[in-house]
Design a protein around this motif. Structure first.
Motif, PDB file in Angstrom:
ATOM      1  N   ASN A 153      60.403  15.123  17.170  1.00  0.00           N
ATOM      2  CA  ASN A 153      61.785  15.595  17.102  1.00  0.00           C
ATOM      3  C   ASN A 153      62.742  14.430  16.891  1.00  0.00           C
ATOM      4  OD1 ASN A 153      60.532  15.484  19.931  1.00  0.00           O
ATOM      5  ND2 ASN A 153      62.688  15.107  20.407  1.00  0.00           N
ATOM      6  N   SER A 154      63.923  14.743  16.362  1.00  0.00           N
ATOM      7  CA  SER A 154      64.931  13.710  16.122  1.00  0.00           C
ATOM      8  C   SER A 154      66.060  13.784  17.133  1.00  0.00           C
ATOM      9  CB  SER A 154      65.507  13.847  14.705  1.00  0.00           C
ATOM     10  OG  SER A 154      66.180  15.091  14.562  1.00  0.00           O
ATOM     11  N   LEU A 224      55.396  15.231   5.253  1.00  0.00           N
ATOM     12  CA  LEU A 224      54.728  16.469   5.665  1.00  0.00           C
ATOM     13  C   LEU A 224      54.934  16.647   7.159  1.00  0.00           C
ATOM     14  CD1 LEU A 224      52.847  18.903   5.147  1.00  0.00           C
ATOM     15  CD2 LEU A 224      50.908  17.356   5.501  1.00  0.00           C
ATOM     16  N   ILE A 225      55.484  17.791   7.532  1.00  0.00           N
ATOM     17  CA  ILE A 225      55.709  18.120   8.933  1.00  0.00           C
ATOM     18  C   ILE A 225      54.727  19.220   9.318  1.00  0.00           C
ATOM     19  CG2 ILE A 225      57.393  18.950  10.630  1.00  0.00           C
ATOM     20  CD1 ILE A 225      59.458  18.134   8.227  1.00  0.00           C
ATOM     21  N   LEU A 226      53.948  18.965  10.357  1.00  0.00           N
ATOM     22  CA  LEU A 226      52.994  19.947  10.858  1.00  0.00           C
ATOM     23  C   LEU A 226      53.445  20.385  12.246  1.00  0.00           C
ATOM     24  CD1 LEU A 226      49.758  18.046   9.777  1.00  0.00           C
ATOM     25  CD2 LEU A 226      50.856  19.947   8.584  1.00  0.00           C
ATOM     26  N   PRO A 239      60.790  21.188  13.994  1.00  0.00           N
ATOM     27  CA  PRO A 239      60.219  21.007  12.654  1.00  0.00           C
ATOM     28  C   PRO A 239      61.085  21.632  11.564  1.00  0.00           C
ATOM     29  CG  PRO A 239      58.930  22.593  13.917  1.00  0.00           C
ATOM     30  CD  PRO A 239      59.861  21.919  14.881  1.00  0.00           C
ATOM     31  N   LEU A 240      61.769  22.729  11.880  1.00  0.00           N
ATOM     32  CA  LEU A 240      62.671  23.329  10.894  1.00  0.00           C
ATOM     33  C   LEU A 240      63.834  22.384  10.592  1.00  0.00           C
ATOM     34  CD1 LEU A 240      62.798  27.035  12.138  1.00  0.00           C
ATOM     35  CD2 LEU A 240      61.574  26.140  10.148  1.00  0.00           C
ATOM     36  N   HIS A 252      54.136  22.839   7.451  1.00  0.00           N
ATOM     37  CA  HIS A 252      52.982  23.725   7.615  1.00  0.00           C
ATOM     38  C   HIS A 252      52.839  24.066   9.093  1.00  0.00           C
ATOM     39  CE1 HIS A 252      49.085  25.599   6.882  1.00  0.00           C
ATOM     40  NE2 HIS A 252      48.621  24.908   7.919  1.00  0.00           N
ATOM     41  N   ILE A 253      52.731  25.364   9.379  1.00  0.00           N
ATOM     42  CA  ILE A 253      52.634  25.845  10.750  1.00  0.00           C
ATOM     43  C   ILE A 253      51.199  26.265  11.058  1.00  0.00           C
ATOM     44  CG2 ILE A 253      53.449  27.569  12.412  1.00  0.00           C
ATOM     45  CD1 ILE A 253      55.649  25.724  11.583  1.00  0.00           C
ATOM     46  N   PHE A 254      50.701  25.846  12.214  1.00  0.00           N
ATOM     47  CA  PHE A 254      49.428  26.336  12.743  1.00  0.00           C
ATOM     48  C   PHE A 254      49.758  27.497  13.687  1.00  0.00           C
ATOM     49  CE2 PHE A 254      48.442  22.220  11.179  1.00  0.00           C
ATOM     50  CZ  PHE A 254      47.069  22.118  11.008  1.00  0.00           C
TER      51      PHE A 254
END
Length: 285
Positions: A153-154, A224-226, A239-240, A252-254
């Motif tokens: 996170n930022s 790439l953000i997972l 992540p959004l 990409h969401i798990f």
């Protein structure tokens, strides 16, 4: 005696020297001194593409990246995993965490890769390691070829900090999560380090919560953000937010994943990450 002398010489001259020692699976870990700070790292593989992995809070080389050390293609990649100051064998000295610890880790990580002679690399960062990785990619864009972060996170919201409070006491951790850290740090020190990190996060929240949100616009590398949809520590808003504020970033969401998707779903994680790093089609993401 000679080893002790060499370490002191390295620290006094403020230069980097490597000291090797054996570890599991016949893989070599090494010590390097950066600005007199002892850094423990691992190097495996002989591929043309460099990867540098940033562990999460309190994390170590093997506790955080064993599936990647063992599973990523060693002919395609040369993999470096380090332990940030105060983590694992990158101590003593013990570290007092402040509200600037993410920025400090980003700067130390940059100095480390320069000391190792890497002109460029792809950065894999988990949790706090990914948060520091975002800063590094923004501040030093010339060295980061590609960026992969997850559980990161930022900024820290009030809701985030409430989640941190739930796990602040190590007595609430699962035995699987706690056991390797107890073996490494001992109970007293583990509690002290956890409390120090917790108070540093509290200070960040009290200062407004921002870590690197204003820097995201400076990240120019493919990103790439997972994310694990059931992550109990990092909500989906993060992540959004990263996807929407890093130019061209993919997400990409798990669906069943939690915070440790790279361990729980190591095969899928390694496959997606490899395709991204090699420039293969990820249009389905």
């Amino acid at each position: 005696m000679y080893l002790s002398h060499l370490i002191k010489k390295c620290m006094n001259r403020n230069i980097c020297r490597r000291i090797s020692f054996s570890t599991q699976a016949q893989v070599q870990e090494r010590l390097v001194y950066v600005d007199s700070q002892k850094i423990n790292y691992l190097k495996v593989g002989k591929g043309p593409k460099n990867i540098v992995c940033f562990p999460g809070a309190l994390g170590t080389i093997w506790s955080d990246f064993k599936p990647q050390i063992e599973g990523l293609n060693k002919e395609e990649f040369t993999i470096f995993v380090w332990e940030q100051p105060g983590h694992g064998k990158s101590r003593p000295p013990e570290r007092i965490f402040t509200s600037q610890f993410f920025q400090e880790d980003a700067d130390t990580g940059y100095k480390l890769v320069k000391a190792l002679g890497l002109r460029s690399f792809s950065l894999l960062g988990w949790s706090d390691g990914g948060t520091a990785g975002l800063i590094l990619a923004a501040k030093y864009p010339e060295v980061v070829e590609k960026l992969v972060v997850w559980g990161s996170n930022s900024y820290i919201s009030t809701e985030d900090f409430e989640n941190y409070e739930k796990i602040q006491n190590i007595d609430s951790w699962s035995e699987n999560a706690k056991a390797p850290l107890l073996e490494l740090y001992g109970e007293k020190l583990l509690r002290e380090i956890q409390n120090s990190v917790f108070e540093a996060n509290r200070a960040i929240v009290n200062q407004g919560g921002d870590i690197s949100s204003s820097l995201l616009k400076h990240i120019s590398c493919p990103t790439l953000i997972l994310h694990g949809a059931k992550d109990p520590l990092v909500s989906l808003e993060h992540p959004l937010y990263l996807r929407d504020n890093i130019k061209g970033a993919k997400l990409h969401i798990f669906p069943e994943g939690k915070h440790n998707i790279h361990i729980r779903y190591a095969g899928e994680f390694n496959d997606i990450t490899t395709k991204f790093l090699l420039g293969e089609d990820l249009s389905e993401l």
